[in-house]
Design a protein around this motif. Sequence first.
Motif, PDB file in Angstrom:
ATOM      1  N   GLN A 134       0.831  -1.214   0.000  1.00  0.00           N
ATOM      2  CA  GLN A 134       0.000   0.000   0.000  1.00  0.00           C
ATOM      3  C   GLN A 134       0.863   1.261   0.000  1.00  0.00           C
ATOM      4  OE1 GLN A 134      -3.452   0.087   0.234  1.00  0.00           O
ATOM      5  NE2 GLN A 134      -3.571   2.301   0.385  1.00  0.00           N
ATOM      6  N   SER A 135       1.979   1.202   0.742  1.00  0.00           N
ATOM      7  CA  SER A 135       2.837   2.389   0.890  1.00  0.00           C
ATOM      8  C   SER A 135       4.300   1.992   0.756  1.00  0.00           C
ATOM      9  CB  SER A 135       2.661   3.016   2.276  1.00  0.00           C
ATOM     10  OG  SER A 135       1.318   3.310   2.544  1.00  0.00           O
ATOM     11  N   ARG A 136       5.111   2.963   0.345  1.00  0.00           N
ATOM     12  CA  ARG A 136       6.564   2.723   0.326  1.00  0.00           C
ATOM     13  C   ARG A 136       7.275   3.549   1.394  1.00  0.00           C
ATOM     14  NH1 ARG A 136       9.150  -0.310  -3.051  1.00  0.00           N
ATOM     15  NH2 ARG A 136      11.141   0.748  -2.715  1.00  0.00           N
ATOM     16  N   THR A 137       6.825   4.758   1.589  1.00  0.00           N
ATOM     17  CA  THR A 137       7.498   5.614   2.572  1.00  0.00           C
ATOM     18  C   THR A 137       6.448   6.133   3.559  1.00  0.00           C
ATOM     19  OG1 THR A 137       8.980   6.285   0.797  1.00  0.00           O
ATOM     20  CG2 THR A 137       9.105   7.538   2.842  1.00  0.00           C
ATOM     21  N   VAL A 169      11.095   7.742   9.728  1.00  0.00           N
ATOM     22  CA  VAL A 169      10.743   7.337   8.366  1.00  0.00           C
ATOM     23  C   VAL A 169      10.858   5.815   8.308  1.00  0.00           C
ATOM     24  CG1 VAL A 169      11.432   7.410   5.941  1.00  0.00           C
ATOM     25  CG2 VAL A 169      11.471   9.502   7.334  1.00  0.00           C
ATOM     26  N   VAL A 170       9.783   5.168   7.860  1.00  0.00           N
ATOM     27  CA  VAL A 170       9.761   3.706   7.745  1.00  0.00           C
ATOM     28  C   VAL A 170       9.599   3.379   6.267  1.00  0.00           C
ATOM     29  CG1 VAL A 170       8.608   1.581   8.497  1.00  0.00           C
ATOM     30  CG2 VAL A 170       8.714   3.548  10.034  1.00  0.00           C
ATOM     31  N   ARG A 171      10.445   2.471   5.765  1.00  0.00           N
ATOM     32  CA  ARG A 171      10.385   2.156   4.330  1.00  0.00           C
ATOM     33  C   ARG A 171      10.798   0.703   4.111  1.00  0.00           C
ATOM     34  NH1 ARG A 171      15.335   6.311   3.082  1.00  0.00           N
ATOM     35  NH2 ARG A 171      16.974   5.121   4.087  1.00  0.00           N
ATOM     36  N   PRO A 172      10.630   0.169   2.917  1.00  0.00           N
ATOM     37  CA  PRO A 172      11.015  -1.228   2.694  1.00  0.00           C
ATOM     38  C   PRO A 172      12.482  -1.438   3.048  1.00  0.00           C
ATOM     39  CG  PRO A 172       9.727  -0.416   0.848  1.00  0.00           C
ATOM     40  CD  PRO A 172      10.016   0.771   1.717  1.00  0.00           C
TER      41      PRO A 172
END
Length: 330
Positions: A134-137, A169-172
Amino acid sequence: MMERPFAEVASVGVAVPSGILTNADLSRVLDTSDEWIVERTGIRERHIATAEQSVAMLSHDAATRALAAAGASAADLDAIVLATASPDRLLPSTACDLQALLGAENAAAFDIGAACPGYIYALTVAEGLIASGQSRTVLVVGAEKLSTITDFEDRSTAILFGDGAGASVVRPSTVPGRGILSTYIKSDGRLAPLLYRPGGGSADPISEKVVCERSHYMKMAGREVFKAAVLAMAEACDQALRRAGITAGQVDLLVPHQANLRIIEATAKHAGIPMSKVMVNVDRYGNTSSASIPLALEEALAEGRVGPGSVVLLVAFGAGFTWGSTVIRW
Ligand code: UT7
């Protein structure tokens, strides 16, 4: 099931108001003392925001630092998940105010009401948004202006709380094995009246009666909450470690919710983690609810106690009751 980690915590940024309220300041207006507060809680001072400093503004400053540290811009954000127990307004969410301040035009924005474990709840939601594609960042924020919902005539709670904000910041995951290894969140709503704000919501809208009874401020049965916190944080540590498939001996740093030094010590003892591997800054911030863990985590990063490859265990407990934990490989 997909293999973890799906997501990494790329950065932590914080914002702390410059105003400081010391135990000596409180002793001048309440029947309390520095000795009592330090002995029972470990708190020496807390930061207090000005009337003009909103939760959204504190969040903005923390978020700007987190974005810079992650090399990301506001336009990269797909979602803003903001945990708070002291929103600027009841409608709309503080996350939407933050979105506007940041100019994060591509982000969905919403608040999470999970009290002190709010940052852990928000990380869990962010991880899910990323795992589902759904989201990347995702920007995760824990931000509070608890001074506005604290009854400064009640010595049993006035000594405890402070203001501040932390953001990540949370990301893959960008490096194999780095990121969120496990999460655990839990609640027990039957115990809500042990720590709550009885008035001012839609059940008992703000009125002269609410203000006279001071029921728009936090009320807490301290001793009962203390006991529940010790039990729940112990359980949450066990769960996060088990789900991550690691032992306490593999944890480089425990970052517990900063509510009371005695609760922190009991949690570390149960988990079998020496206090030398426990982050403590409750003495300088008091209990900042959802901001507490990112404030402690950022300090640990700045001091070099967390770095690439470090295994960090976060654990928190609060009103609801709610509790939660997560293991992150940095
Ligand atoms: O973040 C969400 C989770 N919140 C928490 O984890 C907070 C959990 N609770 C606590 O941290 C502790 O229960 C407190 C710090 C709030 C209180 O410490 P306690 O050791 O549990 O004290 P108590 O409430 O059992 O009170 C002991 C005595 C009482 O007097 P009596 O009845 O024994 O005569 C209180 O009236 O201490 C008195 N007292 C104070 N005395 C001086 C309560 N507050 C104060 C004060 N200064 N500020």
